[in-house]
Design a protein around this motif. Structure first.
Motif, PDB file in Angstrom:
ATOM      1  N   ILE A  30       0.190 130.075 -28.422  1.00  0.00           N
ATOM      2  CA  ILE A  30       1.062 129.137 -27.727  1.00  0.00           C
ATOM      3  C   ILE A  30       0.749 127.705 -28.170  1.00  0.00           C
ATOM      4  N   VAL A  55       0.668 123.468 -28.283  1.00  0.00           N
ATOM      5  CA  VAL A  55       0.317 122.388 -27.366  1.00  0.00           C
ATOM      6  C   VAL A  55       0.674 121.043 -27.976  1.00  0.00           C
ATOM      7  N   VAL A 102      -3.513 120.806 -18.551  1.00  0.00           N
ATOM      8  CA  VAL A 102      -2.104 121.180 -18.703  1.00  0.00           C
ATOM      9  C   VAL A 102      -1.252 120.450 -17.662  1.00  0.00           C
ATOM     10  N   THR A 144       5.544 122.252 -19.372  1.00  0.00           N
ATOM     11  CA  THR A 144       5.955 122.973 -20.582  1.00  0.00           C
ATOM     12  C   THR A 144       7.441 122.803 -20.844  1.00  0.00           C
ATOM     13  N   TRP A 172       7.192 128.411 -26.608  1.00  0.00           N
ATOM     14  CA  TRP A 172       6.768 127.491 -25.549  1.00  0.00           C
ATOM     15  C   TRP A 172       5.987 126.314 -26.125  1.00  0.00           C
ATOM     16  N   LYS A 173       6.244 125.130 -25.593  1.00  0.00           N
ATOM     17  CA  LYS A 173       5.522 123.926 -25.964  1.00  0.00           C
ATOM     18  C   LYS A 173       4.827 123.389 -24.701  1.00  0.00           C
ATOM     19  N   ILE A 174       3.499 123.529 -24.679  1.00  0.00           N
ATOM     20  CA  ILE A 174       2.721 123.072 -23.531  1.00  0.00           C
ATOM     21  C   ILE A 174       2.459 121.574 -23.663  1.00  0.00           C
ATOM     22  N   ALA A 213       3.711 126.171 -16.146  1.00  0.00           N
ATOM     23  CA  ALA A 213       3.052 126.203 -17.453  1.00  0.00           C
ATOM     24  C   ALA A 213       1.803 127.078 -17.428  1.00  0.00           C
ATOM     25  N   ILE A 215       0.930 130.349 -19.807  1.00  0.00           N
ATOM     26  CA  ILE A 215      -0.286 130.465 -20.625  1.00  0.00           C
ATOM     27  C   ILE A 215      -1.033 131.758 -20.290  1.00  0.00           C
TER      28      ILE A 215
END
Length: 349
Positions: free
Chosen positions: A181, A183, A201, A204, A215-217, A277, A281
């Motif tokens: 994933i 970040v 975190v 997202t 997904w972009k955290i 988010a 994860i």
């Protein structure tokens, strides 16, 4: 130092005195080492010099020689080592959690902010080095789509996560993109490639990249001076106005210079908060656990690791070293093409 202390001798000088500015006199003492044998003194001095100067200097020389050799051999391939110099996989061996509360995560930095080289954990290579992506025989760089310059955050991945391409996400309706994933770290420091940092975190973004869930955290380095002010995605919107909008714009358009259409998003491009988010994860961590235990088909994913003892893919340090030694050395790094610094302009849809 003990032999020196044992032989230390203090004597009073009978015919010598100390005199101060008021012409007062004081007895004079001398301090010296009374070695019974001068040969013993030479041996002691040699041993002391070796331990204090020669050994540390030799260690420093070896350390820098290893670094130089590694850089020479690997070019644009970055192998991971632990604090003891042992090879590890940044995908499988670095723990997902950086603390016991499971609220702070480790992040492997693949791309420092403002740079363009598309570096990523090579999931299909043994030990999963960080290396530059290649397309049609050429090294890949992201274009500068005006007004953005390179990556606008420190970009990387959370280890021990996997977006399973065989699992359809209930939120996006699309399967995973087969990678750890991603970040986007929004702190003030420009990190180094391969650096492992602890992140908090915040939220997202659900990118749909060529039909896959990606997904972009959104996170911040816990060592950032302002990290205490950020606890959820709303804090980013409040304290960094325009940053989230720029993030959506970047991901929407970064492939357009390659002749591809704009990317799409789930939730109409809206960011989800911290709790959402965290659940994403943890879901990708469960998928990784199934992958590393060979309970799901990982296809071409290389699961070789050195620390997951119950994994059928766990190997010894000797095996890892043999793998690295057998790999062909990279050629000298190419110069960055001048077009990498050019702006790309186009009319948005």
């Amino acid at each position: 130092m003990c032999p020196s202390a044992i032989t230390l001798t203090v004597t009073r000088e009978e015919h010598h005195f100390m005199v101060d500015t008021h012409n007062n006199s004081y007895p004079l003492y001398s301090c010296w080492e009374a070695w019974p044998d001068l040969g013993m003194r030479r041996i002691y001095t040699t041993v002391l010099f070796t331990h204090i100067y020669v050994a540390p200097l030799a260690l420093i020389v070896v350390m820098y020689a290893r670094i130089a050799l590694k850089l020479f051999n690997n070019g644009r391939r970055c192998l991971a080592e632990d604090a003891r110099g042992r090879y590890i996989s940044p995908f499988h061996d670095i723990p997902i959690y950086a603390d016991g509360t499971e609220n702070v995560f480790n992040m492997v930095v693949e791309v420092p902010r403002w740079t363009n080289a598309k570096m990523e954990i090579a999931t299909k290579d043994p030990l999963n080095p960080i290396k530059q992506d290649v397309k049609k025989g050429k090294l890949r760089y992201v274009a500068n789509v005006f007004p953005h310059k390179g990556y606008i955050w420190n970009y990387g991945a959370i280890p021990q996560t996997w977006e399973d391409p065989g699992h359809k996400d209930e939120n996006t309706g699309c399967c995973g993109d087969n990678d750890p994933i991603d970040v986007c770290e929004i702190g003030s420091k420009v990190c180094s490639r391969g650096e492992v940092i602890k992140v908090k975190v915040l939220g997202t973004l659900a990118l749909i990249d060529e039909g896959e869930t990606d997904w972009k955290i959104i996170a911040i380095n816990t060592e950032d001076p302002e990290a205490g002010s950020y606890n959820d995605i709303s804090d980013v919107r409040r304290l960094k106005p325009g940053y989230l909008e720029a993030t959506v714009d970047w991901f929407r358009r970064y492939k357009v210079p390659d002749g591809k259409p704009e990317n799409q998003f789930a939730f109409n491009g809206e960011f989800k908060g911290k709790d959402f988010a965290l659940s994403v994860i943890k879901s990708t961590h469960e998928h990784w656990k199934a992958l590393i235990a060979k309970k799901t088909d990982g296809g071409e994913i290389n699961c070789t690791n050195l620390t997951v003892s119950d994994s059928p893919f766990c190997c010894s340090q000797e095996c890892a070293k043999a793998t690295v030694d057998a790999a062909p050395p990279c050629k000298a790094a190419n110069a960055i093409p001048p077009e990498v610094d050019k702006w790309f302009y186009y009319q948005q849809n």
